[in-house]
Design an enzyme around this catalytic site. Structure first.
Site, PDB file in Angstrom:
ATOM      1  CG  HIS A  67      -0.501   0.378   2.498  1.00 31.20           C
ATOM      2  ND1 HIS A  67      -0.037  -0.533   3.420  1.00 31.20           N
ATOM      3  CD2 HIS A  67      -0.375   1.590   3.091  1.00 31.20           C
ATOM      4  CE1 HIS A  67       0.331   0.103   4.522  1.00 31.20           C
ATOM      5  NE2 HIS A  67       0.145   1.393   4.338  1.00 31.20           N
ATOM      6  CG  ASP A 112       0.157  -3.886   2.846  1.00 32.14           C
ATOM      7  OD1 ASP A 112       0.616  -3.393   1.791  1.00 32.14           O
ATOM      8  OD2 ASP A 112      -0.184  -3.203   3.835  1.00 32.14           O
ATOM      9  CD  GLN A 199      -2.034   6.173  10.461  1.00 31.96           C
ATOM     10  OE1 GLN A 199      -2.199   6.460  11.622  1.00 31.96           O
ATOM     11  NE2 GLN A 199      -2.354   4.982   9.974  1.00 31.96           N
ATOM     12  N   GLY A 200       2.851   6.399   8.735  1.00 29.33           N
ATOM     13  CA  GLY A 200       4.217   6.694   8.316  1.00 29.33           C
ATOM     14  C   GLY A 200       5.205   5.598   8.694  1.00 29.33           C
ATOM     15  CG  ASP A 201       5.761   3.931  12.348  1.00 35.79           C
ATOM     16  OD1 ASP A 201       6.837   4.543  12.193  1.00 35.79           O
ATOM     17  OD2 ASP A 201       5.047   4.059  13.356  1.00 35.79           O
ATOM     18  CB  SER A 202       2.836   1.935   6.201  1.00 38.51           C
ATOM     19  OG  SER A 202       1.597   1.708   6.770  1.00 38.51           O
TER      20      SER A 202
HETATM   21  N1  ARG Z   1      -1.207   2.275   7.337  1.00 32.82           N
HETATM   22  C1  ARG Z   1      -0.278   3.017   8.139  1.00 32.82           C
HETATM   23  C2  ARG Z   1       0.773   3.670   7.239  1.00 32.82           C
HETATM   24  O1  ARG Z   1       0.544   3.764   6.076  1.00 32.82           O
HETATM   25  C3  ARG Z   1       0.299   2.189   9.239  1.00 32.82           C
HETATM   26  C4  ARG Z   1      -0.695   2.013  10.297  1.00 32.82           C
HETATM   27  C5  ARG Z   1      -0.264   1.108  11.373  1.00 32.82           C
HETATM   28  N2  ARG Z   1      -1.265   1.208  12.385  1.00 32.82           N
HETATM   29  C6  ARG Z   1      -1.232   0.551  13.530  1.00 32.82           C
HETATM   30  N3  ARG Z   1      -2.175   0.809  14.380  1.00 32.82           N
HETATM   31  N4  ARG Z   1      -0.300  -0.288  13.805  1.00 32.82           N
HETATM   32  O2  ARG Z   1       1.748   4.218   7.703  1.00 32.82           O
END
Ligand code: ARG
Length: 253
Positions: A67, A112, A199-202
């Site tokens: 993603h 993913d 967010q941003g760790d993905s």
């Molecule tokens: N989708 C998020 C990203 O794009 C990562 C989210 C992780 N969330 C969590 N609750 N562990 O950075």
């Protein structure tokens, strides 16, 4: 959940400002509920310019989340930064993407993972991936430059935290059919919350030590309900499920 994940990943790109860590902070902040990583502690960690994390699978191939990328094919738009915990350090090593391979069949649910080929190696140790389920238990390390709380700023310094494995039954209680148990592995403090990726760790790795004491990657940061909420663990791509696919895809890059 899928839509949220995509929007959040895209949103991370626009978060240009890095927040400086206060010199003295009463409670640890980052990842969520983490602390600052030491220089060299996780040398395989990479920051990607679209606002995601990644890990060096080879010195010139980054493993990240599907993603975080747009699809497969030639792509020179992504900058990878490695070799540093401080993204503004003059020691930062950067490389440019040449090609992206998004997991075959990726449609926003499960699968993913993605590989990014770099134009030159980043001369740092790589992170091996789990090839069977034997390490899908215990306590895991998470790390990233993402938000230190829901809606928080992206970070200049790499943050790290420890989270325990959460089994599919408990994770399924939280997420129902949004969870793809064979392809995803959950982790977090399910009772109390407070520690999580955000967010941003993905795309960044979730990892632990193997029997020889070496780091081994078991997960890829994927999604969650908010960040660090009690009852809602973080959801990670189950690397062991895709290890053979990843190895084969890397061969072809
Ligand atoms: N989708 C998020 C990203 O794009 C990562 C989210 C992780 N969330 C969590 N609750 N562990 O950075």
């Amino acid at each position: 959940m899928t839509t949220t994940k995509r929007l959040l990943a895209a949103g991370a790109v626009t978060l240009a400002a890095f927040s400086l860590q206060p010199a003295a902070q009463a409670a640890p902040a980052p990842v969520v509920g983490g602390t600052q990583a030491e220089q060299g502690e996780f040398p395989f960690m990479v920051r990607l310019s679209m606002g995601c994390g990644g890990a060096l699978y080879e010195q010139d191939i980054v493993l990240t989340a599907a993603h975080c990328v747009d699809g497969s094919g030639p792509d020179t738009s992504i900058t990878a930064t490695g070799g540093v915990v401080d993204l503004e350090s003059s020691d930062a090593i950067t490389a440019q993407s040449t090609e992206v391979l998004q997991a075959p069949g990726y449609n926003g649910k499960g699968k993913d993972w993605a590989l990014i080929k770099l134009d030159k190696p980043i001369d740092q140790p790589t992170l091996k991936i789990a090839t069977d389920a034997s390490y899908n238990e215990g306590d895991f390390t998470i790390a990233g430059w993402g938000a230190d709380k829901e809606g928080g700023d992206q970070q200049r310094y790499l943050l790290k935290a420890e989270v325990p494995f959460v089994d599919d039954a408990a994770c399924g209680n939280a997420y129902g059919d949004d969870l793809t148990p064979d392809e995803e592995i959950c982790a977090g403090l399910i009772e109390e919350g407070g520690v999580d990726t955000c967010q941003g760790d993905s795309g960044g790795p979730m990892f632990r030590k193997d029997d020889s004491g070496a780091f081994i990657q078991v997960g890829i940061v994927s999604w969650g309900q908010g960040c660090a909420q009690p009852g809602y663990p973080g959801v990670y791509t189950e690397v062991s499920t895709f290890a053979a696919d990843i190895a084969e895809a890397a061969q072809g890059l």
